[in-house]
Design an enzyme around this catalytic site. Structure first.
Site, short mmCIF file in Angstrom:
data_model
loop_
_atom_site.label_atom_id
_atom_site.label_comp_id
_atom_site.label_asym_id
_atom_site.label_seq_id
_atom_site.Cartn_x
_atom_site.Cartn_y
_atom_site.Cartn_z
N TRP A 94 83.05 48.87 -19.03
CA TRP A 94 82.57 49.76 -17.83
C TRP A 94 83.67 50.49 -17.86
CZ3 TRP A 94 84.57 49.69 -13.31
CH2 TRP A 94 84.95 49.00 -12.26
N GLU A 137 92.92 46.38 -3.39
CA GLU A 137 92.91 46.53 -5.29
C GLU A 137 94.05 47.81 -5.28
OE1 GLU A 137 91.19 44.44 -8.00
OE2 GLU A 137 89.93 43.86 -6.57
N GLU A 175 91.93 45.84 -14.05
CA GLU A 175 91.83 45.22 -12.64
C GLU A 175 92.23 47.23 -12.18
OE1 GLU A 175 91.58 43.72 -10.01
OE2 GLU A 175 90.79 41.75 -11.29
N HIS A 178 89.24 48.46 -10.40
CA HIS A 178 88.39 48.07 -9.34
C HIS A 178 88.42 49.99 -8.44
CE1 HIS A 178 88.77 43.43 -11.19
NE2 HIS A 178 87.63 45.48 -11.89
N GLU A 228 91.92 35.50 -7.74
CA GLU A 228 90.26 35.44 -8.40
C GLU A 228 88.42 34.69 -8.15
OE1 GLU A 228 90.70 38.18 -10.15
OE2 GLU A 228 92.57 38.34 -11.08
N THR A 231 88.29 37.09 -4.37
CA THR A 231 87.53 37.78 -4.71
C THR A 231 86.02 38.71 -5.67
OG1 THR A 231 89.07 38.45 -6.88
CG2 THR A 231 89.83 39.36 -4.89
N ASP A 260 84.33 40.97 -13.35
CA ASP A 260 85.02 41.23 -13.78
C ASP A 260 86.16 40.41 -13.11
OD1 ASP A 260 84.73 43.51 -15.20
OD2 ASP A 260 86.22 44.83 -14.45
N GLU A 261 86.06 39.79 -12.00
CA GLU A 261 87.00 38.96 -10.55
C GLU A 261 86.26 36.96 -11.75
OE1 GLU A 261 89.06 40.55 -9.76
OE2 GLU A 261 88.76 41.61 -8.20
N HIS A 264 88.31 37.06 -15.02
CA HIS A 264 89.64 36.30 -14.56
C HIS A 264 89.79 35.39 -13.91
CE1 HIS A 264 90.25 41.01 -14.38
NE2 HIS A 264 89.64 40.67 -15.63
FE LIG Z 1 90.78 40.20 -9.84
FE LIG Z 2 89.79 42.83 -8.48
#
Ligand SMILES: [Fe+2]
Ligand SMILES: [Fe+2]
Length: 395
Positions: A94, A137, A175, A178, A228, A231, A260-261, A264
């Protein structure tokens, strides 16, 4: 190496921040007000055109024995097959534009108006949390730097083809979306004062961070595993709250970042799982070391040019709203203990087995301390935040 350890400070768990009470003090530069009687070395410093607004004084470097670098070199192929698979191809990722009004479309102004109408339903304290998350971020250059401090895995050239360096660059690139998405959303929503927010970002990147990972990838990957997940939890909570306020679009923005976090987190926890397999003693000691020092939040040196306790105040609001709390800290620890099956490790040496005991009994202790602090908490006070035009919110 010189190891100047800082004593474990249980009270640090309670406010979810680090700040001035450890690692020899985080202070604001006194450059301007220094008297002429200071020693000549300090006079040198005074001549520097720029000093970081927030400084960390006790810093330990290169604590991992150099021979252990080989472990990470030998894991190159493993990381190729097991870690890089957690990156998403750019074409499948995205992008911030997917969640924002399209400036090239006819309906741009209408979409912006709708976004602003929805934003009116959301209280100020929520925006304080969202701004704090966005600022965190946006200090991404600091986090890429942090990963590149780690011995054995750093990107030696800036375009190194090792799996570790490939991961770090692609992780950074993921990242980067974000802060970009949150920044653009906050700019459009009309609820916040962008200039002090932008100053906060500039101050923060100028100060850096001190996660106390000592150039050790053991400590570094334990830190990133924890962070991670932290977040993932906080963006997940801002998503949930946005939905409760009826803003599905904002919920989607925070939710997509949280996902996403999570990905990760999966990658970083896998690295530490592998380290537990190869070197259980070294890894358990590193885990205990990080927990004794406490995992400091990446934006712990946050400053807006006005509020000396900005990070603490932001953390208090996040705690009160349930965006990120002392309980979450204990839950993350418990999650990692479980993820790495720390309680099932056998055949550890004396110190390592003590470290294992310490880690396995820590989460309930943190929870108890948190509850006690909560019980003692004085009557709620309020604080004005430059980020929302100086309006006050409850801490
Ligand atoms: Fe992260
Ligand atoms: Fe992030």
């Amino acid at each position: 190496m010189a190891s100047s350890r800082v004593a474990f400070r249980p009270e640090l768990f309670l406010s979810l921040q680090s700040s001035s009470s450890k690692r020899g003090g985080v202070v604001r530069s006194q450059r301007v007000s220094m008297a002429s009687t200071i020693p000549s070395s300090k006079v040198e410093n005074q001549k520097k055109p720029y000093k970081p607004p927030r400084e960390v004084h006790v810093q330990v470097t290169h604590s991992m024995p150099p021979q252990k670098i080989e472990i990470f070199k030998s894991l190159e192929d493993w990381a190729d097959d097991n870690i890089l698979v957690h990156l998403k191809p750019v074409e499948k990722c995205w992008q911030p534009q997917d969640f924002l009004p399209d400036p090239s479309s006819e309906g741009f102004y209408e979409q912006v108006n709708e976004l602003r109408e929805r934003a009116k339903e959301i209280p100020d304290d929520y925006y304080v949390c969202l701004v704090g998350d966005m600022v965190t971020e946006e200090a991404l250059p600091t986090y890429q730097t942090m990963l590149n401090t780690l011995d054995g895995v750093r990107d030696e050239t800036g375009a190194s083809l090792t799996s570790w360096a490939t991961w770090t660059r692609a992780w950074t690139a993921e990242e980067n979306r974000h802060g970009d998405l949150l920044n653009k959303y906050l700019y459009l929503c009309g609820r916040v004062d962008m200039k002090p927010i932008e100053k906060t970002i500039q101050y923060l990147i100028g100060s850096g961070m001190d996660p106390m990972t000592e150039n050790s990838p053991y400590l570094g990957f334990i830190y990133t595993s924890f962070q991670e997940r932290a977040t993932f939890i906080s963006h997940g909570n801002t998503a949930r709250h946005a939905k409760e306020y009826g803003d599905v679009n904002l919920a989607q923005i925070c939710g997509i970042i949280a996902s996403d976090e999570k990905r990760h987190e999966t990658a970083y926890t896998k690295i530490v799982e592998k380290l537990f397999e190869i070197d259980p003693d070294g890894t358990i000691l590193a885990f205990a070391d990080m927990m004794r020092k406490k995992i400091s939040m990446p934006a712990h040196l946050m400053y807006d040019g006005q509020d000396d306790s900005l990070f603490q105040n932001f953390s208090s609001v996040a705690q009160r709203l349930g965006v990120y709390t002392a309980k979450d800290y204990a839950n993350i620890l418990e999650f990692l203990v479980d993820r790495w099956k720390v309680d099932q490790l056998t055949g550890l040496s004396g110190d390592s087995s003590k470290a294992q005991d310490y880690i396995c009994t820590l989460a309930p202790r943190i929870r108890r301390l948190g509850e006690r602090a909560h019980g003692k908490a004085k009557q709620a006070s309020t604080k004005s935040f430059s980020w929302i035009h100086g309006r006050e919110v409850q801490l």
